[in-house]
Design a protein around this motif. Sequence first.
Motif, PDB file in Angstrom:
ATOM      1  N   ILE A 108       0.816  -1.218   0.000  1.00  0.00           N
ATOM      2  CA  ILE A 108       0.000   0.000   0.000  1.00  0.00           C
ATOM      3  C   ILE A 108       0.850   1.269   0.000  1.00  0.00           C
ATOM      4  CG2 ILE A 108      -1.731   1.295   1.311  1.00  0.00           C
ATOM      5  CD1 ILE A 108      -2.691  -1.505   2.323  1.00  0.00           C
ATOM      6  N   CYS A 109       1.921   1.282   0.767  1.00  0.00           N
ATOM      7  CA  CYS A 109       2.746   2.476   0.904  1.00  0.00           C
ATOM      8  C   CYS A 109       3.901   2.462  -0.082  1.00  0.00           C
ATOM      9  CB  CYS A 109       3.298   2.593   2.322  1.00  0.00           C
ATOM     10  SG  CYS A 109       2.024   2.823   3.562  1.00  0.00           S
ATOM     11  N   GLU A 156       3.572   8.000  -0.628  1.00  0.00           N
ATOM     12  CA  GLU A 156       2.803   7.925  -1.861  1.00  0.00           C
ATOM     13  C   GLU A 156       2.003   6.625  -1.799  1.00  0.00           C
ATOM     14  OE1 GLU A 156       4.035   9.025  -6.227  1.00  0.00           O
ATOM     15  OE2 GLU A 156       4.883   7.081  -5.688  1.00  0.00           O
ATOM     16  N   CYS A 157       0.784   6.625  -2.276  1.00  0.00           N
ATOM     17  CA  CYS A 157      -0.028   5.403  -2.291  1.00  0.00           C
ATOM     18  C   CYS A 157       0.442   4.550  -3.473  1.00  0.00           C
ATOM     19  CB  CYS A 157      -1.506   5.747  -2.425  1.00  0.00           C
ATOM     20  SG  CYS A 157      -2.577   4.290  -2.411  1.00  0.00           S
ATOM     21  N   ASP A 177      -2.428   3.759  -5.985  1.00  0.00           N
ATOM     22  CA  ASP A 177      -3.033   4.875  -6.723  1.00  0.00           C
ATOM     23  C   ASP A 177      -2.168   6.107  -6.502  1.00  0.00           C
ATOM     24  OD1 ASP A 177      -4.543   6.985  -7.720  1.00  0.00           O
ATOM     25  OD2 ASP A 177      -6.418   6.330  -6.794  1.00  0.00           O
ATOM     26  N   ARG A 231      -3.044   9.564  -4.797  1.00  0.00           N
ATOM     27  CA  ARG A 231      -3.384   9.613  -3.373  1.00  0.00           C
ATOM     28  C   ARG A 231      -2.146   9.418  -2.517  1.00  0.00           C
ATOM     29  NH1 ARG A 231      -9.387   6.888  -3.219  1.00  0.00           N
ATOM     30  NH2 ARG A 231     -10.124   8.087  -5.008  1.00  0.00           N
ATOM     31  N   VAL A 291      -0.837   8.111   1.565  1.00  0.00           N
ATOM     32  CA  VAL A 291      -1.165   7.345   2.760  1.00  0.00           C
ATOM     33  C   VAL A 291      -0.449   8.023   3.919  1.00  0.00           C
ATOM     34  CG1 VAL A 291      -0.994   5.103   3.909  1.00  0.00           C
ATOM     35  CG2 VAL A 291      -1.319   5.201   1.427  1.00  0.00           C
ATOM     36  N   TRP A 299      -4.133   4.994   9.993  1.00  0.00           N
ATOM     37  CA  TRP A 299      -3.856   5.070   8.564  1.00  0.00           C
ATOM     38  C   TRP A 299      -4.967   5.846   7.868  1.00  0.00           C
ATOM     39  CZ3 TRP A 299       0.771   3.344   6.892  1.00  0.00           C
ATOM     40  CH2 TRP A 299       1.453   2.451   7.725  1.00  0.00           C
ATOM     41  N   ILE A 351      -6.084   7.685   3.909  1.00  0.00           N
ATOM     42  CA  ILE A 351      -5.797   7.880   2.486  1.00  0.00           C
ATOM     43  C   ILE A 351      -6.462   9.181   2.064  1.00  0.00           C
ATOM     44  CG2 ILE A 351      -6.105   7.003   0.147  1.00  0.00           C
ATOM     45  CD1 ILE A 351      -5.865   4.181   1.283  1.00  0.00           C
ATOM     46  N   LYS A 365      -3.680  13.352  -3.258  1.00  0.00           N
ATOM     47  CA  LYS A 365      -2.319  13.864  -3.346  1.00  0.00           C
ATOM     48  C   LYS A 365      -2.351  15.231  -4.026  1.00  0.00           C
ATOM     49  CE  LYS A 365       2.258  12.671  -5.092  1.00  0.00           C
ATOM     50  NZ  LYS A 365       3.003  11.687  -5.904  1.00  0.00           N
TER      51      LYS A 365
END
Length: 146
Positions: A14-15, A29-30, A33, A36, A38, A79, A81, A84
């Motif tokens: 995820i990260c 950064e996600c 995606d 987005r 995190v 956590w 989301i 960005k």
Amino acid sequence: MMDADDTNDLINLICGRKLGEGTFRTVFECALDKTRVVKHDSGSNFSNINEWQLSNELAATSLASWIAPVYWLSPRGLWLIQAKTTPITLDQLPEKIPAIFADTKVENWGLFEGRPVCHDYGNHRAFVLAGKAGMRMRAANWIGTT
């Protein structure tokens, strides 16, 4: 049962790369995606929960256009989301901003959909402002039956 390797594997799924770090949170950064981010909260001051609540409260108001939206919060609030933003320069920042913002460092702002927004509003003035406005008297409009 998950062990530390399982947990790290999930976090790495995820990260993506680390984008920044503050007193209470680390921003990545996600990886799933790239539009987005995190945010991992240390749990010391509930910045993720504050952002989630404020994002939801402001969603249907004109103030929503001043913040980067939050899409998801983990059950414990550690956590988050969020959209960005892209970096902003001093000359792109507005001359006036809503009074709700407290931590007005340039680093806390970016561009989202072509406009300046705050992407770090975990520390805000909503409660202070609500306290002041909340003492204003108004006519009661009671709902219910007697």
